[in-house]
Write a protein that holds these residues in place. Structure first.
Motif, PDB file in Angstrom:
ATOM      1  N   TRP A  34      -2.807  -4.112  -1.253  1.00 14.54           N
ATOM      2  CA  TRP A  34      -2.165  -4.348  -2.571  1.00 14.54           C
ATOM      3  C   TRP A  34      -0.775  -3.753  -2.643  1.00 14.54           C
ATOM      4  O   TRP A  34       0.083  -4.258  -3.358  1.00 14.54           O
ATOM      5  N   LEU A  35      -0.489  -2.691  -1.836  1.00 10.58           N
ATOM      6  CA  LEU A  35       0.826  -2.051  -1.904  1.00 10.58           C
ATOM      7  C   LEU A  35       1.675  -2.329  -0.665  1.00 10.58           C
ATOM      8  O   LEU A  35       2.760  -1.769  -0.498  1.00 10.58           O
ATOM      9  N   CYS A  36       1.163  -3.203   0.205  1.00 11.75           N
ATOM     10  CA  CYS A  36       1.973  -3.839   1.254  1.00 11.75           C
ATOM     11  C   CYS A  36       2.584  -2.871   2.267  1.00 11.75           C
ATOM     12  O   CYS A  36       3.684  -3.129   2.786  1.00 11.75           O
ATOM     13  N   PRO A 108      -0.782  11.474  -2.248  1.00 10.60           N
ATOM     14  CA  PRO A 108      -0.911  12.094  -3.576  1.00 10.60           C
ATOM     15  C   PRO A 108      -0.312  11.237  -4.697  1.00 10.60           C
ATOM     16  O   PRO A 108      -0.852  11.174  -5.786  1.00 10.60           O
ATOM     17  N   TRP A 109       0.835  10.590  -4.427  1.00  7.41           N
ATOM     18  CA  TRP A 109       1.323   9.561  -5.350  1.00  7.41           C
ATOM     19  C   TRP A 109       0.783   8.263  -4.748  1.00  7.41           C
ATOM     20  O   TRP A 109       0.991   7.995  -3.566  1.00  7.41           O
ATOM     21  N   VAL A 110       0.161   7.460  -5.556  1.00 11.53           N
ATOM     22  CA  VAL A 110      -0.524   6.268  -5.022  1.00 11.53           C
ATOM     23  C   VAL A 110       0.436   5.327  -4.287  1.00 11.53           C
ATOM     24  O   VAL A 110       0.091   4.734  -3.259  1.00 11.53           O
ATOM     25  N   GLN A 111       1.666   5.221  -4.783  1.00 14.67           N
ATOM     26  CA  GLN A 111       2.608   4.233  -4.229  1.00 14.67           C
ATOM     27  C   GLN A 111       2.899   4.468  -2.751  1.00 14.67           C
ATOM     28  O   GLN A 111       3.140   3.534  -2.003  1.00 14.67           O
ATOM     29  N   ALA A 112       2.925   5.733  -2.338  1.00 17.01           N
ATOM     30  CA  ALA A 112       3.170   6.058  -0.929  1.00 17.01           C
ATOM     31  C   ALA A 112       1.827   6.322  -0.244  1.00 17.01           C
ATOM     32  O   ALA A 112       0.987   7.040  -0.770  1.00 17.01           O
ATOM     33  N   HIS A 113       1.661   5.718   0.916  1.00 16.39           N
ATOM     34  CA  HIS A 113       0.409   5.828   1.662  1.00 16.39           C
ATOM     35  C   HIS A 113       0.304   7.172   2.378  1.00 16.39           C
ATOM     36  O   HIS A 113       1.270   7.941   2.438  1.00 16.39           O
TER      37      HIS A 113
ATOM     38  N   CYS B  36       2.128 -10.431   2.568  1.00 17.29           N
ATOM     39  CA  CYS B  36       2.245  -9.756   1.271  1.00 17.29           C
ATOM     40  C   CYS B  36       2.336 -10.671   0.051  1.00 17.29           C
ATOM     41  O   CYS B  36       2.995 -10.331  -0.938  1.00 17.29           O
ATOM     42  N   ILE B  38       0.830 -11.135  -2.682  1.00 15.70           N
ATOM     43  CA  ILE B  38      -0.166 -10.520  -3.554  1.00 15.70           C
ATOM     44  C   ILE B  38       0.479  -9.925  -4.810  1.00 15.70           C
ATOM     45  O   ILE B  38       1.561  -9.328  -4.743  1.00 15.70           O
ATOM     46  N   ARG B 130      -3.431  11.841 -14.221  1.00 12.55           N
ATOM     47  CA  ARG B 130      -2.555  12.867 -13.659  1.00 12.55           C
ATOM     48  C   ARG B 130      -2.476  14.081 -14.606  1.00 12.55           C
ATOM     49  O   ARG B 130      -2.341  13.911 -15.814  1.00 12.55           O
ATOM     50  N   GLY B 157       3.060  -6.678  -5.001  1.00 14.71           N
ATOM     51  CA  GLY B 157       2.865  -5.610  -4.021  1.00 14.71           C
ATOM     52  C   GLY B 157       4.082  -5.364  -3.152  1.00 14.71           C
ATOM     53  O   GLY B 157       4.360  -4.226  -2.759  1.00 14.71           O
ATOM     54  N   ALA B 164       7.787   3.589  -1.891  1.00 14.49           N
ATOM     55  CA  ALA B 164       7.130   4.543  -0.990  1.00 14.49           C
ATOM     56  C   ALA B 164       8.161   5.283  -0.148  1.00 14.49           C
ATOM     57  O   ALA B 164       8.099   6.508  -0.001  1.00 14.49           O
TER      58      ALA B 164
END
Lengths: 219, 219
Positions: A34-36, A108-113, B36, B38, B130, B157, B164
């Motif tokens: 979902w975040l590619c 910890p931040w969802v956007q970064a894996h 991607c 999505i 959070r 996405g 990120a």
């Protein structure tokens, strides 16, 4: 369910073994789904040759680093696996050879894996070479992003939806493909590949100004 | 294999029924898994309320159209399914509610998907709110793309890898998060959300100039 119907013959090396068909690799929680967070490369096999296979395998590792993924497969291993996979197809078959890295988990931040959750596979499948016939092109209203606004220095999946909408928009106006400019209005590439013009025996192509990936074939 | 370990409690409605865990939804041939295609949206449930759930469900359908995907689920059905899913968790649990559309198959040019192959799921999972504590921010060297160069008018996405890398770059310099400007140098948003500043009892937020998605909470 996800294997579906209608795929050309496909073999994928994933988690230590070869799988036939559209083997499951991602779920809804998978970060890349979902975040590619995914990079890939595409080499070709046809008529028994694999042009620039090593260069493509090396480039996917460079792309991984640019996207903060861990390139855990050496170029040599990619190439070795590619030849293993190619042997599963008919001799001389036209194949697409696609090594991939993606992230499974979020940080910890969802956007970064989480880079430690990097996964990879090598997918190889039958894909006929494009017939060398003409097609119509138009000028797209869409543009290439800059290096500050997208990772245009990597072969990252996230770059493609912009190409896709350029194609859809051109096709809605009756054209097959589109020329995409950079933000300054310079011709950059087609929606599907680098662009070349042959005139009076001389081949022209735009200067690689950092808004598109200067292809391996182009180089 | 792909279900993996360590996911918080997750339920996903996919292909007509509810599945627990990281149910497989994509393989290596799935268009969205590498190119991607999505879109998604994210609503919240906590303390028994689901703020703006309908608005989030309506927005994912708008995002789908912008990306040439088929929005085949009505807002009403999304909301009904969301409540069905929420009932599978403890009363009052903090949940993330994520409807998604993606493309399964490629079109004649690989880069653009086949809209007829659109798939969807609704994934709901435990995700704590959070903690409202401070965090440090820095100015990112990365920028928001423009509407001509990325689909910034959709919750797609493909927009997230740029966020990120802004986070990774900021963290490498010891900060928690980053302020991202647009290409003209205007403050646009944080790497993770819209940005607000409260000063002398007045709340400020950048003008929605089309380089970022003006969030539902912001509106």
């Amino acid at each position: 369910m996800i294997n579906g119907e209608g795929w050309s013959k496909t073999w994928t090396f994933f988690e230590g073994s070869w799988h036939e068909g559209n083997v499951p690799i991602m779920g809804p929680r998978t970060h890349a789904a979902w975040l590619c967070s995914i990079v890939f490369d595409g080499a070709r096999a046809f008529e028994g040759v694999t042009p620039d296979l090593e260069l493509h395998c090396a480039r996917v590792n460079v792309s991984a680093v640019k996207l903060y993924l861990k390139p855990m497969v050496s170029t040599e291993t990619w190439v070795k696996l590619a030849h293993e996979g190619i042997a599963r197809f008919e001799k001389g078959a036209a194949l697409y050879i696609r090594p991939m890295y993606w992230a499974e988990k979020e940080g910890p931040w969802v956007q970064a894996h989480d880079p430690e959750s990097t996964r990879w596979c090598l997918s190889i499948y039958e894909a006929p070479m494009r017939t060398p016939k003409g097609f119509s092109i138009t000028l797209s209203p869409y543009r290439r992003p800059t290096i500050e606004s997208m990772p245009v220095d990597a072969k990252a999946g996230c770059l493609y939806p912009n190409n896709a909408r350029s194609l859809f928009e051109a096709q809605a106006r009756g054209f097959d493909n589109a020329v995409v400019c950079d933000l300054l209005g310079n011709i950059a590439e087609l929606a599907t590949s680098n662009i070349f013009m042959a005139k009076d025996g001389v081949v022209f192509t735009p200067v690689a100004n950092g808004t598109f990936l200067a292809g391996i074939t182009r180089q």
